[in-house]
Design a protein around this motif. Structure first.
Motif, PDB file in Angstrom:
ATOM      1  N   VAL A 194      20.938  21.265  55.819  1.00  0.00           N
ATOM      2  CA  VAL A 194      20.362  19.910  55.863  1.00  0.00           C
ATOM      3  C   VAL A 194      20.995  19.134  57.025  1.00  0.00           C
ATOM      4  O   VAL A 194      22.188  19.270  57.289  1.00  0.00           O
ATOM      5  CB  VAL A 194      20.561  19.167  54.511  1.00  0.00           C
ATOM      6  CG1 VAL A 194      22.032  19.112  54.104  1.00  0.00           C
ATOM      7  CG2 VAL A 194      19.983  17.760  54.561  1.00  0.00           C
ATOM      8  N   GLU A 195      20.150  18.371  57.710  1.00  0.00           N
ATOM      9  CA  GLU A 195      20.650  17.531  58.803  1.00  0.00           C
ATOM     10  C   GLU A 195      20.490  16.062  58.415  1.00  0.00           C
ATOM     11  O   GLU A 195      19.417  15.644  57.964  1.00  0.00           O
ATOM     12  CB  GLU A 195      19.854  17.803  60.091  1.00  0.00           C
ATOM     13  CG  GLU A 195      20.320  16.984  61.277  1.00  0.00           C
ATOM     14  CD  GLU A 195      19.525  17.291  62.538  1.00  0.00           C
ATOM     15  OE1 GLU A 195      18.311  16.992  62.568  1.00  0.00           O
ATOM     16  OE2 GLU A 195      20.112  17.835  63.489  1.00  0.00           O
ATOM     17  N   LEU A 196      21.575  15.287  58.583  1.00  0.00           N
ATOM     18  CA  LEU A 196      21.514  13.846  58.343  1.00  0.00           C
ATOM     19  C   LEU A 196      21.819  13.169  59.670  1.00  0.00           C
ATOM     20  O   LEU A 196      22.922  13.326  60.220  1.00  0.00           O
ATOM     21  CB  LEU A 196      22.534  13.412  57.283  1.00  0.00           C
ATOM     22  CG  LEU A 196      22.332  13.975  55.869  1.00  0.00           C
ATOM     23  CD1 LEU A 196      23.058  15.286  55.685  1.00  0.00           C
ATOM     24  CD2 LEU A 196      22.813  12.973  54.824  1.00  0.00           C
ATOM     25  N   ASN A 197      20.848  12.452  60.198  1.00  0.00           N
ATOM     26  CA  ASN A 197      21.023  11.857  61.524  1.00  0.00           C
ATOM     27  C   ASN A 197      20.103  10.646  61.662  1.00  0.00           C
ATOM     28  O   ASN A 197      19.117  10.521  60.953  1.00  0.00           O
ATOM     29  CB  ASN A 197      20.690  12.900  62.614  1.00  0.00           C
ATOM     30  CG  ASN A 197      21.454  12.651  63.898  1.00  0.00           C
ATOM     31  OD1 ASN A 197      22.668  12.767  63.922  1.00  0.00           O
ATOM     32  ND2 ASN A 197      20.763  12.283  64.961  1.00  0.00           N
ATOM     33  N   LEU A 198      20.458   9.787  62.601  1.00  0.00           N
ATOM     34  CA  LEU A 198      19.660   8.580  62.844  1.00  0.00           C
ATOM     35  C   LEU A 198      18.253   8.942  63.287  1.00  0.00           C
ATOM     36  O   LEU A 198      17.298   8.206  63.017  1.00  0.00           O
ATOM     37  CB  LEU A 198      20.356   7.740  63.911  1.00  0.00           C
ATOM     38  CG  LEU A 198      19.916   6.301  64.113  1.00  0.00           C
ATOM     39  CD1 LEU A 198      20.021   5.514  62.803  1.00  0.00           C
ATOM     40  CD2 LEU A 198      20.769   5.641  65.190  1.00  0.00           C
ATOM     41  N   PHE A 207      16.965  23.368  60.527  1.00  0.00           N
ATOM     42  CA  PHE A 207      17.413  22.969  59.182  1.00  0.00           C
ATOM     43  C   PHE A 207      16.261  23.031  58.170  1.00  0.00           C
ATOM     44  O   PHE A 207      15.112  22.724  58.514  1.00  0.00           O
ATOM     45  CB  PHE A 207      17.984  21.546  59.228  1.00  0.00           C
ATOM     46  CG  PHE A 207      19.259  21.443  60.031  1.00  0.00           C
ATOM     47  CD1 PHE A 207      20.494  21.538  59.406  1.00  0.00           C
ATOM     48  CD2 PHE A 207      19.217  21.282  61.406  1.00  0.00           C
ATOM     49  CE1 PHE A 207      21.672  21.461  60.142  1.00  0.00           C
ATOM     50  CE2 PHE A 207      20.388  21.209  62.155  1.00  0.00           C
ATOM     51  CZ  PHE A 207      21.612  21.295  61.523  1.00  0.00           C
ATOM     52  N   HIS A 208      16.603  23.376  56.931  1.00  0.00           N
ATOM     53  CA  HIS A 208      15.590  23.391  55.880  1.00  0.00           C
ATOM     54  C   HIS A 208      15.063  21.982  55.609  1.00  0.00           C
ATOM     55  O   HIS A 208      13.905  21.793  55.306  1.00  0.00           O
ATOM     56  CB  HIS A 208      16.171  23.961  54.581  1.00  0.00           C
ATOM     57  CG  HIS A 208      16.489  25.426  54.667  1.00  0.00           C
ATOM     58  ND1 HIS A 208      17.764  25.928  54.570  1.00  0.00           N
ATOM     59  CD2 HIS A 208      15.690  26.502  54.857  1.00  0.00           C
ATOM     60  CE1 HIS A 208      17.738  27.249  54.676  1.00  0.00           C
ATOM     61  NE2 HIS A 208      16.501  27.615  54.867  1.00  0.00           N
ATOM     62  N   SER A 209      15.972  20.982  55.682  1.00  0.00           N
ATOM     63  CA  SER A 209      15.522  19.612  55.421  1.00  0.00           C
ATOM     64  C   SER A 209      16.287  18.622  56.291  1.00  0.00           C
ATOM     65  O   SER A 209      17.352  18.942  56.832  1.00  0.00           O
ATOM     66  CB  SER A 209      15.701  19.258  53.939  1.00  0.00           C
ATOM     67  OG  SER A 209      17.061  19.311  53.594  1.00  0.00           O
ATOM     68  N   ALA A 221      23.841   8.381  49.596  1.00  0.00           N
ATOM     69  CA  ALA A 221      22.730   8.787  48.723  1.00  0.00           C
ATOM     70  C   ALA A 221      22.734  10.301  48.515  1.00  0.00           C
ATOM     71  O   ALA A 221      22.539  10.792  47.396  1.00  0.00           O
ATOM     72  CB  ALA A 221      21.395   8.338  49.330  1.00  0.00           C
ATOM     73  N   TRP A 222      23.001  11.032  49.590  1.00  0.00           N
ATOM     74  CA  TRP A 222      23.051  12.509  49.503  1.00  0.00           C
ATOM     75  C   TRP A 222      24.220  12.952  48.616  1.00  0.00           C
ATOM     76  O   TRP A 222      24.080  13.834  47.765  1.00  0.00           O
ATOM     77  CB  TRP A 222      23.178  13.042  50.930  1.00  0.00           C
ATOM     78  CG  TRP A 222      23.342  14.515  51.078  1.00  0.00           C
ATOM     79  CD1 TRP A 222      22.415  15.470  50.818  1.00  0.00           C
ATOM     80  CD2 TRP A 222      24.520  15.201  51.557  1.00  0.00           C
ATOM     81  NE1 TRP A 222      22.935  16.707  51.109  1.00  0.00           N
ATOM     82  CE2 TRP A 222      24.214  16.572  51.560  1.00  0.00           C
ATOM     83  CE3 TRP A 222      25.778  14.792  51.999  1.00  0.00           C
ATOM     84  CZ2 TRP A 222      25.138  17.536  51.973  1.00  0.00           C
ATOM     85  CZ3 TRP A 222      26.692  15.748  52.411  1.00  0.00           C
ATOM     86  CH2 TRP A 222      26.377  17.103  52.395  1.00  0.00           C
ATOM     87  N   VAL A 223      25.361  12.297  48.784  1.00  0.00           N
ATOM     88  CA  VAL A 223      26.547  12.639  47.974  1.00  0.00           C
ATOM     89  C   VAL A 223      26.278  12.337  46.500  1.00  0.00           C
ATOM     90  O   VAL A 223      26.608  13.147  45.620  1.00  0.00           O
ATOM     91  CB  VAL A 223      27.797  11.892  48.504  1.00  0.00           C
ATOM     92  CG1 VAL A 223      28.940  11.947  47.500  1.00  0.00           C
ATOM     93  CG2 VAL A 223      28.227  12.477  49.842  1.00  0.00           C
TER      94      VAL A 223
END
Ligand code: APR
Length: 231
Positions: A194-198, A207-209, A221-223
């Motif tokens: 998973v990638e979390l980015n601006l 990435f899958h999501s 939120a992810w945590v």
């Protein structure tokens, strides 16, 4: 046992007031990489390089961890499995939030002797006269990894990636290898990614999501989700 490997980059600390490298107006728009972030630049003009890192060390010391650093520390503390944070950031904000991180690009808070490789806690300001406490040479440099140098702890990181069940990349543009290749290593290991980015990055498709938005919002939120709380 579940094992989460989390790669973090400059975007994680952006909301703590620390500039990123490649966003508009970022550090690499204001400074030439070859002048301040290469061994050749340091050999040419060590004073300029010390000034650059002294300013960054001071900014980092004055900054505070944000909600994203805090959430990752909470995940590391409360998750039932293993949580390994690998950071490209040299600012020390993971530790100040209460987490432990593997520093693949070194740390602003540490100094390295270019003569004998001794490492010690960096003084707030370093210059060409800063002596090495071990060999007394005046060859102190920031203990940060420059372009053309090998990142630290690569074997340990590869071992973690080979065993991970979930890999997350947070606030990094995916421009700099080897970190940009970690997602592939995690995919070979069969991990969810998973990638979390601006914003989407060059390597988003690997990435899958994806979770798009500021880290201070997306990471807590992810945590929460991983810890089984609110979504
Ligand atoms: N929340 C989440 N992501 C953000 C935020 C934010 N608030 N602000 C910026 N970003 C994203 C940007 O969209 C960008 O994709 O963070 C990323 C920062 O990318 P870079 O500036 O390239 O930083 P990074 O990926 O950490 O750089 C890697 O390059 O020069 C070297 O050694 C330096 O460790 C650094 C490496």
């Amino acid at each position: 046992m579940d094992k989460i490997v989390i790669l973090t980059g400059a975007g994680l600390s952006a909301e703590s007031g620390l500039g990123t490298f490649r966003d508009a107006g970022g550090l690499w728009a204001q400074h030439r990489i070859e002048d301040v972030a290469t061994p050749e630049g340091f050999a040419r003009n060590p004073g300029l390089v010390h000034d650059f890192y002294n300013a960054r060390r001071q900014q980092a010391a004055e900054a505070a961890p944000n909600a994203a650093h805090d959430a990752l520390a909470r995940l590391q503390r409360d998750f039932a499995g293993d949580v390994v944070i690998v950071t490209q950031n040299v600012d020390g904000l993971h530790e100040r939030a209460g987490a432990q991180a593997i520093h693949m690009h070194g740390e602003l808070a540490r100094a390295l002797c270019a003569v004998c490789d001794h490492r010690w806690d960096a003084p707030p300001q370093m210059d060409t006269h800063t002596p090495c406490p071990a060999c007394q040479a005046h060859a102190a440099r920031p203990d940060v990894v420059w372009f053309g140098e090998f990142p630290y702890h690569m074997e340990e990181i590869s071992d973690h990636l080979a065993n991970c069940t979930l890999f997350a990349s947070i606030g990094t543009s995916g421009n700099v290898y080897p970190a940009a290749g970690f997602v592939q290593e995690a995919l070979y290991a069969g991990a969810e990614t998973v990638e979390l980015n601006l914003e989407p990055t060059e390597i988003s498709r690997a990435f899958h999501s994806r979770r798009i938005g500021p880290a201070s919002r997306t990471v807590p939120a992810w945590v929460d989700q991983l810890l089984g709380g609110a979504t």
